[in-house]
Design a protein around this motif. Sequence first.
Motif, PDB file in Angstrom:
ATOM      1  N   MET A 172       0.966  -1.020   0.293  1.00  0.00           N
ATOM      2  CA  MET A 172      -0.299  -0.100  -0.225  1.00  0.00           C
ATOM      3  C   MET A 172       0.777   1.422  -0.104  1.00  0.00           C
ATOM      4  N   ALA A 173       0.598   2.717  -0.720  1.00  0.00           N
ATOM      5  CA  ALA A 173       1.174   3.469  -0.866  1.00  0.00           C
ATOM      6  C   ALA A 173       1.327   4.196   0.410  1.00  0.00           C
ATOM      7  N   PRO A 174       2.322   5.098   0.534  1.00  0.00           N
ATOM      8  CA  PRO A 174       1.905   5.866   2.073  1.00  0.00           C
ATOM      9  C   PRO A 174       1.043   7.312   1.527  1.00  0.00           C
ATOM     10  N   LEU A 175       0.447   7.192   2.592  1.00  0.00           N
ATOM     11  CA  LEU A 175      -0.345   8.364   1.864  1.00  0.00           C
ATOM     12  C   LEU A 175       0.314   9.954   2.231  1.00  0.00           C
ATOM     13  N   ARG A 176       0.024  10.587   1.608  1.00  0.00           N
ATOM     14  CA  ARG A 176       1.370  11.391   0.509  1.00  0.00           C
ATOM     15  C   ARG A 176      -0.196  13.101   1.601  1.00  0.00           C
ATOM     16  N   LEU A 177       0.729  13.584   2.437  1.00  0.00           N
ATOM     17  CA  LEU A 177       0.542  14.282   3.893  1.00  0.00           C
ATOM     18  C   LEU A 177       1.496  15.818   3.009  1.00  0.00           C
ATOM     19  N   ALA A 178       0.495  16.924   3.250  1.00  0.00           N
ATOM     20  CA  ALA A 178       1.170  18.422   2.492  1.00  0.00           C
ATOM     21  C   ALA A 178       1.163  18.909   4.310  1.00  0.00           C
ATOM     22  N   VAL A 179       1.904  19.412   4.872  1.00  0.00           N
ATOM     23  CA  VAL A 179       2.767  20.116   5.883  1.00  0.00           C
ATOM     24  C   VAL A 179       2.008  21.551   5.641  1.00  0.00           C
ATOM     25  N   ILE A 180       1.530  21.991   5.470  1.00  0.00           N
ATOM     26  CA  ILE A 180       1.367  23.865   5.117  1.00  0.00           C
ATOM     27  C   ILE A 180       1.465  24.786   6.205  1.00  0.00           C
ATOM     28  N   ILE A 181       2.236  25.474   5.651  1.00  0.00           N
ATOM     29  CA  ILE A 181       2.958  26.672   6.494  1.00  0.00           C
ATOM     30  C   ILE A 181       2.532  28.056   6.197  1.00  0.00           C
ATOM     31  N   GLY A 182       0.932  28.156   7.124  1.00  0.00           N
ATOM     32  CA  GLY A 182       0.139  29.140   7.127  1.00  0.00           C
ATOM     33  C   GLY A 182       0.479  30.239   7.605  1.00  0.00           C
ATOM     34  N   SER A 183       1.765  31.066   8.018  1.00  0.00           N
ATOM     35  CA  SER A 183       1.866  32.818   7.901  1.00  0.00           C
ATOM     36  C   SER A 183       3.195  32.700   6.880  1.00  0.00           C
ATOM     37  N   THR A 184       2.704  34.164   6.996  1.00  0.00           N
ATOM     38  CA  THR A 184       3.958  34.167   5.488  1.00  0.00           C
ATOM     39  C   THR A 184       4.586  35.676   6.278  1.00  0.00           C
ATOM     40  N   ARG A 185       4.901  35.936   7.492  1.00  0.00           N
ATOM     41  CA  ARG A 185       5.410  37.316   8.073  1.00  0.00           C
ATOM     42  C   ARG A 185       6.767  37.133   8.326  1.00  0.00           C
ATOM     43  N   GLU A 186       7.228  38.573   7.569  1.00  0.00           N
ATOM     44  CA  GLU A 186       9.453  38.283   8.288  1.00  0.00           C
ATOM     45  C   GLU A 186       9.625  37.872   9.976  1.00  0.00           C
TER      46      GLU A 186
END
Length: 185
Positions: free
Chosen positions: A1-15
């Motif tokens: 079974m293929a691994p689950l494709r997980l996206a970790v989304i970094i939601g802040s764009t601040r410096e």
Amino acid sequence: MAPLRLAVIIGSTRERRVGETIGRRFAEEAMRRDDLAVTVVDLAAYEFPGSYPAEPTAAIRSFVQDINRAEAFVVVTPEYNHSFPASLKQAIDYAYDEWQAKPVGFVSYGCRSTGLHAVDGLRTVFTALHAVTVRDTVAFDLLNAHSEQAECRDRLRQDCRLLLDELWWWGMTLREGRAARPYVN
């Protein structure tokens, strides 16, 4: 079974954002698992327009493709004024069908509330997009971020494991469901 494709989304764009460090550390923890194929989707890497265009830009199309490829998501969000950042809402709105019938988990951070007000708002948004949000979260109190106590590290590791276990179960279950019959909304 293929691994689950997980996206970790970094939601802040601040410096000087803390979210990049938290998101990448969470992704490293997730990458230790053989049942997950993890990618980091950092919103700061996309050149999104200042206003919603009539036609998608190359950056928007690239983001939507990244979301479409994923089968599950972890959204790393700060809490700003008891909510999540506008940059995150803008990005979420660029995709629609790509979120449907996929699980979403949350890693949040803030002062005192640990970002849970932001998570509450995001649960509402993702429910409207027909995504499934998982119950448990990983939350950081930035006022105690420098704590090196073993008990705190162990609790966070346990929280990460629990969140990833829930996402894997929902992700695999929804993968099988989407394969058996298309999602209808």
